[in-house]
Design a protein around this motif. Structure first.
Motif, PDB file in Angstrom:
ATOM      1  N   ARG A  39      34.457   9.290 -10.691  1.00  9.34           N
ATOM      2  CA  ARG A  39      35.502   8.623 -11.464  1.00  9.34           C
ATOM      3  C   ARG A  39      36.865   8.835 -10.808  1.00  9.34           C
ATOM      4  NH1 ARG A  39      34.220   6.853 -16.355  1.00  9.34           N
ATOM      5  NH2 ARG A  39      36.329   7.117 -17.186  1.00  9.34           N
ATOM      6  N   ASP A  99      38.929   4.164 -12.931  1.00  9.80           N
ATOM      7  CA  ASP A  99      38.288   4.206 -14.241  1.00  9.80           C
ATOM      8  C   ASP A  99      39.321   4.424 -15.336  1.00  9.80           C
ATOM      9  OD1 ASP A  99      35.229   4.381 -13.469  1.00  9.80           O
ATOM     10  OD2 ASP A  99      36.290   5.744 -12.127  1.00  9.80           O
ATOM     11  N   GLN A 116      39.680  -3.466 -18.315  1.00 11.03           N
ATOM     12  CA  GLN A 116      38.584  -2.529 -18.534  1.00 11.03           C
ATOM     13  C   GLN A 116      37.886  -2.787 -19.862  1.00 11.03           C
ATOM     14  OE1 GLN A 116      40.589   1.226 -18.100  1.00 11.03           O
ATOM     15  NE2 GLN A 116      40.136   1.371 -15.911  1.00 11.03           N
TER      16      GLN A 116
END
Length: 378
Positions: free
Chosen positions: A18, A169, A227
């Motif tokens: 991540r 992320d 996202q």
């Protein structure tokens, strides 16, 4: 104890590393400080966290936050007649922690390093399964570099591709008010005392910092929206309402700057993308016929870019056709038009782009901004 078969271990999906990026409007907002705080929290949760590289810039508060975090020694690279230090990517890969802190994402590495840019080092770490916490100022994003450079009246040479931001992320916006940031600068918490006054008059001007702060907030909002939409797609959930898009119809006419400002405010309230759209005829001669008009249009487009717009030039003999087609193709939700004072006879004779647009494009919010009258000569 239950037996675990080798086949189950092999087939078990490996979770990708991540990437968390801390974005700030300018140096001194506290990106590295917050990043180190989060690194400590991760370690308190039992994670193996190390520092690959942290730039404290001599700030005592930042140095104090490192505390007892493990630091991977920097690599010494001979360069010309001196020895310079860079992050040791190979040593981090060999150490293979759960998470590594890598500051100054836009940094250009010393010749002789494995990669030319630090963000390429970060990609190598992620590919090896190591989570990364990193930080960058908004002016180093590739697509915003020119606009910020013009506003700040400085050349920003180090950039990061926007694809790196899209790979993240998590994007954390580290934000302080403009007055607080300028106070930190005066207190010597950002630059050495001899650089303070020059910085206040240039990069740390209130107008420039306000623009940078808005860009950082908007960029973070766009990333969060993207996202969220991706998560809904992968989970098979109902999609959120279509994101708002703003189109500002600009031209070489005097007063288009006002349309750009209105469009920027609308886009700012909606935290959305916006487009400054001009329609050029196929035979347009790039200002040879009317250099003043060509120059005005260039200035309006420059201003739009500085305020965060994507500048679009359409080529079509019919302005209304081009604008209608673009609005429908891009699912535009808000349109800003300029309206000059014209007689009813002139509108009947020549037609109206605005009237045509309203008649053919539905479910779009249209804002009409009065344009200034051209000055009479004589």
């Amino acid at each position: 104890m239950a037996e675990i078969k080798l086949e189950e271990v092999i087939e078990r999906p490996i979770e990708p590393a991540r990437l968390r990026i801390y974005i700030g409007a300018a140096p001194g907002v506290g990106k590295t400080f917050d990043m180190l705080n989060d690194a400590h929290r991760l370690r308190e949760q039992g994670q193996d966290v190390v520092i690959g590289l942290v730039e404290t810039h001599g700030r005592k508060e930042t140095e104090a936050r490192i505390r007892d975090l493990e630091i991977v020694p920097l690599r010494v690279i001979p360069y010309r007649s001196v020895e310079l230090k860079e992050m040791d990517v190979e040593a981090i890969l060999a150490r293979h922690p759960h998470t590594v802190v890598v500051d100054e994402l836009a940094h250009t590495n010393v010749p002789g390093s494995k990669n030319r840019k630090r963000y390429e080092d970060v990609m190598d770490l992620l590919d090896a399964g190591i989570n990364v916490l990193t930080a960058v100022n908004i002016q180093h994003l590739e697509t915003l570099n020119d606009a910020v450079g013009r506003s700040a009246n400085t050349v920003i040479r180090e950039t990061v591709p926007d694809s790196v931001l899209k790979r993240a992320d998590e994007v954390v916006n580290v934000d302080v008010t403009v007055d607080e940031l300028r106070t930190r600068l005066r207190q010597g918490k950002i630059y050495a005392p001899e650089k303070v006054e020059q910085s206040l008059a240039n990069f740390f001007r209130k107008g420039n910092l306000n623009m940078l702060r808005e860009l950082a907030l908007r960029t973070t909002a766009e990333q969060v929206g993207s996202q969220a939409a991706q998560y809904r797609r992968t989970q098979g959930l109902e999609q959120a309402p279509i994101p708002e898009k703003v189109m500002v119809c600009i031209s070489a006419r005097p007063g288009s700057e006002r349309l750009v400002r209105v469009g920027a405010r609308v886009a700012g309230r909606l935290a959305t993308n916006w487009y400054a759209v001009n329609v050029a005829s196929p035979e347009q001669d790039k200002g040879h016929g009317d250099p003043d008009a060509f120059h005005r249009l260039q200035e309006v487009q420059r201003m739009a870019r500085d305020l965060g717009a994507q500048v679009v030039t359409l080529t079509d003999k019919n302005v209304a056709d081009a604008l209608i087609r673009y609005a429908q193709q891009e699912s535009i939700s808000h349109v800003v038009f300029g309206q000059s004072v014209r007689s009813r006879w002139d509108i009947l004779l020549r037609g109206s782009v605005l009237n045509r647009f309203l008649a053919e494009v539905r479910d779009v919010t249209v804002q009409v901004v009065p344009m200034q009258k051209p000055l009479r000569k004589g």
